[in-house]
Scaffold this active site. Structure first.
Site, PDB file in Angstrom:
ATOM      1  N   GLU A   1       0.832  -1.209   0.000  1.00  0.00           N
ATOM      2  CA  GLU A   1       0.000   0.000   0.000  1.00  0.00           C
ATOM      3  C   GLU A   1       0.869   1.263   0.000  1.00  0.00           C
ATOM      4  O   GLU A   1       0.569   2.223  -0.714  1.00  0.00           O
ATOM      5  CB  GLU A   1      -0.911  -0.024   1.240  1.00  0.00           C
ATOM      6  CG  GLU A   1      -2.272   0.596   0.997  1.00  0.00           C
ATOM      7  CD  GLU A   1      -3.251   0.182   2.081  1.00  0.00           C
ATOM      8  OE1 GLU A   1      -4.288  -0.369   1.730  1.00  0.00           O
ATOM      9  OE2 GLU A   1      -2.976   0.418   3.276  1.00  0.00           O
TER      10      GLU A   1
ATOM     11  N   GLU B   1     -16.283 -11.775   2.209  1.00  0.00           N
ATOM     12  CA  GLU B   1     -15.134 -11.482   1.340  1.00  0.00           C
ATOM     13  C   GLU B   1     -14.499 -12.767   0.797  1.00  0.00           C
ATOM     14  O   GLU B   1     -14.156 -12.854  -0.380  1.00  0.00           O
ATOM     15  CB  GLU B   1     -14.092 -10.691   2.129  1.00  0.00           C
ATOM     16  CG  GLU B   1     -12.881 -10.298   1.295  1.00  0.00           C
ATOM     17  CD  GLU B   1     -11.765  -9.702   2.130  1.00  0.00           C
ATOM     18  OE1 GLU B   1     -11.499 -10.205   3.235  1.00  0.00           O
ATOM     19  OE2 GLU B   1     -11.153  -8.725   1.677  1.00  0.00           O
TER      20      GLU B   1
ATOM     21  N   GLU C   1       2.143   1.694  -3.407  1.00  0.00           N
ATOM     22  CA  GLU C   1       1.087   2.203  -4.301  1.00  0.00           C
ATOM     23  C   GLU C   1       0.866   3.702  -4.064  1.00  0.00           C
ATOM     24  O   GLU C   1       0.720   4.479  -5.012  1.00  0.00           O
ATOM     25  CB  GLU C   1      -0.214   1.412  -4.054  1.00  0.00           C
ATOM     26  CG  GLU C   1      -1.315   1.775  -5.033  1.00  0.00           C
ATOM     27  CD  GLU C   1      -2.615   1.000  -4.791  1.00  0.00           C
ATOM     28  OE1 GLU C   1      -2.602   0.012  -4.027  1.00  0.00           O
ATOM     29  OE2 GLU C   1      -3.634   1.404  -5.382  1.00  0.00           O
TER      30      GLU C   1
ATOM     31  N   SER D   1      -7.300   1.566  -2.848  1.00  0.00           N
ATOM     32  CA  SER D   1      -6.057   0.844  -3.115  1.00  0.00           C
ATOM     33  C   SER D   1      -6.428  -0.511  -3.717  1.00  0.00           C
ATOM     34  O   SER D   1      -7.461  -1.094  -3.369  1.00  0.00           O
ATOM     35  CB  SER D   1      -5.305   0.643  -1.794  1.00  0.00           C
ATOM     36  OG  SER D   1      -4.401  -0.423  -1.919  1.00  0.00           O
TER      37      SER D   1
ATOM     38  N   GLU E   1     -13.494 -13.058  -6.932  1.00  0.00           N
ATOM     39  CA  GLU E   1     -12.139 -12.517  -7.183  1.00  0.00           C
ATOM     40  C   GLU E   1     -11.104 -13.147  -6.258  1.00  0.00           C
ATOM     41  O   GLU E   1      -9.906 -13.097  -6.520  1.00  0.00           O
ATOM     42  CB  GLU E   1     -12.089 -11.000  -6.936  1.00  0.00           C
ATOM     43  CG  GLU E   1     -13.077 -10.151  -7.724  1.00  0.00           C
ATOM     44  CD  GLU E   1     -14.414 -10.017  -7.011  1.00  0.00           C
ATOM     45  OE1 GLU E   1     -14.683 -10.766  -6.045  1.00  0.00           O
ATOM     46  OE2 GLU E   1     -15.206  -9.169  -7.425  1.00  0.00           O
TER      47      GLU E   1
ATOM     48  N   LYS F   1     -15.741 -10.376   6.479  1.00  0.00           N
ATOM     49  CA  LYS F   1     -14.679 -11.199   5.883  1.00  0.00           C
ATOM     50  C   LYS F   1     -15.197 -12.596   5.535  1.00  0.00           C
ATOM     51  O   LYS F   1     -14.598 -13.298   4.728  1.00  0.00           O
ATOM     52  CB  LYS F   1     -13.469 -11.260   6.810  1.00  0.00           C
ATOM     53  CG  LYS F   1     -12.683  -9.944   6.794  1.00  0.00           C
ATOM     54  CD  LYS F   1     -11.327 -10.086   7.421  1.00  0.00           C
ATOM     55  CE  LYS F   1     -10.402  -8.960   7.010  1.00  0.00           C
ATOM     56  NZ  LYS F   1     -10.451  -7.765   7.810  1.00  0.00           N
TER      57      LYS F   1
ATOM     58  N   CYS G   1      -8.540  -2.479   3.212  1.00  0.00           N
ATOM     59  CA  CYS G   1      -8.428  -3.718   3.999  1.00  0.00           C
ATOM     60  C   CYS G   1      -9.721  -4.090   4.721  1.00  0.00           C
ATOM     61  O   CYS G   1      -9.796  -5.159   5.320  1.00  0.00           O
ATOM     62  CB  CYS G   1      -7.261  -3.633   4.974  1.00  0.00           C
ATOM     63  SG  CYS G   1      -7.174  -2.077   5.797  1.00  0.00           S
TER      64      CYS G   1
ATOM     65  N   CYS H   1     -11.405  -2.754  13.867  1.00  0.00           N
ATOM     66  CA  CYS H   1     -11.703  -4.185  14.024  1.00  0.00           C
ATOM     67  C   CYS H   1     -11.826  -4.613  15.487  1.00  0.00           C
ATOM     68  O   CYS H   1     -12.476  -5.623  15.774  1.00  0.00           O
ATOM     69  CB  CYS H   1     -10.627  -5.019  13.353  1.00  0.00           C
ATOM     70  SG  CYS H   1     -10.445  -4.666  11.605  1.00  0.00           S
TER      71      CYS H   1
HETATM   72  S1  SF4 Z   1     -14.177  -5.941  11.729  1.00  0.00           S
HETATM   73 FE1  SF4 Z   1     -15.289  -4.172  10.941  1.00  0.00          FE
HETATM   74  S2  SF4 Z   1     -13.670  -2.655  10.556  1.00  0.00           S
HETATM   75 FE2  SF4 Z   1     -12.661  -4.650  10.734  1.00  0.00          FE
HETATM   76  S3  SF4 Z   1     -12.545  -5.382   8.625  1.00  0.00           S
HETATM   77 FE3  SF4 Z   1     -14.416  -6.225   9.525  1.00  0.00          FE
HETATM   78  S4  SF4 Z   1     -16.035  -4.806   8.932  1.00  0.00           S
HETATM   79 FE4  SF4 Z   1     -14.076  -3.752   8.644  1.00  0.00          FE
END
Ligand code: SF4
Ligand code: SF4
Ligand code: SF4
Length: 574
Positions: free
Chosen positions: A280, A362, A283, A320, A367, A359, A300, A499
């Site tokens: 990053e 994700e 970049e 990014s 991708e 996540k 992220c 997080c």
């Molecule tokens: S815990 Fe919340 S701030 Fe951290 S990556 Fe997941 S959604 Fe984003």
């Protein structure tokens, strides 16, 4: 100084600033008033009727969470009238509630259950509404069970506070329930998966979509080699699930516990936080030097990325192209690690332990090529440890497995708002003007919703902003688009505080959430660990050096782009 109001709560004199509610005053007087719909900094609507109290000057019972104090007021919180009213409210909720307490995720940690016991409720006092609705299983990160919902609206307030508004009350009177517009499933709605609604919910109506059974099956499969990696913030919160004080760093015990789940290796995700910073920062420098799209946004946080894709596709070029640390680790393991150890990537089962529900979504994005097989939350890991009969508090401290064990403090602070920015600035300062001294960028620390700072690096002025919580992200975007603000680099985390306060973190009862600043206490544990680390800058990790020497070549190089970067799509739902 604010005008002070003097009153008595249960005959205890107390003095509070004008504008305070009875509930605020009760907290100062150390008097507990039960609440269900109230949640500090999130929801305050006075709808659940649990906090009803008697107050002089008021007609009938009043809701302490919204009723303002006045001079000379006398409040009684524990009269028979208050208790009877609360008990009736609870019994009415129970008449509709699907009572699966024996196997509910929130059993033992359910605010409705606790109050029902405390008020000696009869769950069958009123005629039972047994109409049942299908679970909403549309999203890979959350399960919604309408039949456990008590219509407290805390999730609605949490989602509105995120400036998303994916859920709200539907219908009227007795038929009112929480859902998405036109009864869409959550996956069809504008939900970004942050999970803030889950941690706000007092009961088991919202929970993560668990993949724990798949992980157990992989551990039991002799054909599979199972590796876990844990996100930076998990070590600062896992202890809460084992009754340790908020803000206890349990890194060593966490590693020991995972190792005892079976024949698995335990890696530190801080290393791909370090890798993210290398990519990053490179970049950012490239964009600055070549007149690329500015400001650059961090990428992220997958909930933030989905928010941009859905609500602000015009801002996609600002993101990014770096994958999140989770997906970088998946890519690294299924390429470099497999090649180095002669493992067929099909036989490697990768489990990511994350603070996050987004996540889970994700790792299912096309991708990402399925490089992370399962993403489990801090809560799910705690459940696995309990299922395995591991006495967490008695475990020794153990170290992460090589070859990814030696990480920098810059990687660790990724778990708190401002951490990514600070880690990137440490490396940018080193890359641009060889500055070895500059490691503490304190202006970007702390839990303020939006932080701004200007730094001079190699004769260049770098203007940065850090925001957590999507409503604050929205403000930052508006300020950029209107020309009111000019930045070079912007860090956004969807969850307020980052997080450490993610949607997959341990669910704590409102009595704790309303009295402690969780995000601050948890973040402090990470900054303490950063300070103790001899390696403060991501570029100083010998593992990072090895990865670039042995595999990636240089940051931003061809192989890095293939394994560590991604692309985005306007509205990934369609
Ligand atoms: S815990 Fe919340 S701030 Fe951290 S990556 Fe997941 S959604 Fe984003
Ligand atoms: S996961 Fe986040 S965006 Fe989705 S409904 Fe819950 S609070 Fe709203
Ligand atoms: S889902 Fe949970 S937070 Fe939302 S209204 Fe129902 S009980 Fe309250």
């Amino acid at each position: 100084m604010a005008d002070m109001i003097n009153l008595k709560i249960n005959n205890i004199p107390v003095s509070v600033p004008a504008g305070s509610t009875i509930l605020d005053a009760a907290r100062i007087a150390h008097v507990e008033i039960p609440t269900l719909c109230y949640l500090k900094d999130v929801a305050c609507v006075g709808s659940c009727r649990m906090c009803l109290v008697e107050a002089t000057g008021a007609r009938g019972l009043v809701a302490a969470c919204v009723y303002p104090v006045s001079e000379g007021m006398e409040v009684q919180t524990n009269t028979e009238k208050c208790r009877k009213s609360r008990k009736t409210s609870l019994e009415l909720m129970l008449s509709k509630h699907k009572k699966e307490c024996l196997a509910c995720d929130r059993a033992g940690n359910c605010e409705l259950q606790r109050l029902s016991v405390e008020y000696n409720c009869d769950p069958n006092r009123f005629e039972q509404d047994t109409e049942r609705h299908p679970l909403d299983l549309s999203a890979p990160y959350v399960v919604r069970d309408r039949d456990k919902c008590i219509n407290c609206n805390r999730c609605v307030a949490a989602c509105k506070k995120q400036s998303v508004g994916a859920i709200g009350p539907i219908g009227r009177g007795y038929a009112v329930h929480i859902g998405s517009a036109f009864e869409m499933s959550l996956m069809e709605s504008v939900c970004v998966g942050c999970g803030q609604c889950i941690v706000a919910c007092p009961v088991g109506a919202l929970k993560e979509r668990t993949t724990v059974d798949e992980v157990w099956a992989a551990i039991a499969d002799p054909q599979k080699k199972v590796v876990f990696f844990t996100a930076p913030s998990v070590r600062a919160t896992l202890g809460e699930a084992f009754d340790l004080p908020v803000g206890t760093n349990v890194e060593g015990k966490m590693v020991a516990a995972i190792r005892r789940l079976g024949n698995v290796e335990v890696f530190n995700m801080d290393i791909t936080a370090d890798l993210t910073i290398m990519e990053e920062a490179t970049e950012l420098i490239n964009r600055i030097q070549t007149g690329g799209v500015m400001p650059m946004f961090t990428s992220c946080c997958p909930a933030w990325v989905k928010f941009v894709e859905q609500k602000h596709p015009e801002m996609i070029p600002h993101l990014s192209t770096c994958k999140s640390p989770q997906e970088m680790f998946g890519g690294l393991l299924k390429t470099y690690y497999c090649e180095k150890n002669g493992i067929d990537p099909k036989d490697l089962y990768v489990v990511s332990v994350i603070p996050c529900t987004a996540k889970k979504y994700e790792c299912k994005r096309p991708e990402m090529n399925g490089e992370v097989d399962a993403a489990i939350t801090t809560r799910e890991l705690a459940r696995m440890i309990k299922t395995a009969g591991i006495c967490f508090k008695d475990l020794p401290d153990e170290a992460f497995d090589d070859p990814f064990a030696t990480c920098s403090g810059g990687g660790t602070i990724f778990g708190a708002t401002g951490g990514v920015m600070e880690a990137a600035l440490r490396v940018a300062a080193r890359m641009l003007d060889g500055n070895f001294e500059l490691v503490d960028f304190t202006k970007v620390r702390g839990t303020s919703p939006i932080k701004e700072a200007t730094y001079n690096v190699a004769g260049k002025t770098i203007r940065v902003a850090v925001a957590s919580g999507l409503a604050n992200a929205e403000t930052v975007i508006k300020n950029i688009q209107s020309g009111k603000k000019h930045y070079d680099f912007v860090e956004i985390m969807a969850c307020p505080g980052g997080c450490v306060n993610g949607g997959g973190q341990p669910t704590l009862p409102d009595s704790i959430r309303n009295s402690l600043d969780l995000k601050d206490l948890r973040a402090k544990a990470l900054y303490k660990s950063d300070k103790k680390n001899k390696l403060r800058r991501s570029s100083e990790s010998p593992v990072i050096e090895t990865l670039y020497n042995e595999y990636f070549g240089a940051p931003g190089g061809e192989r890095s782009h293939k394994v560590l970067h991604t692309h985005y799509k306007a509205d990934p739902r369609v």
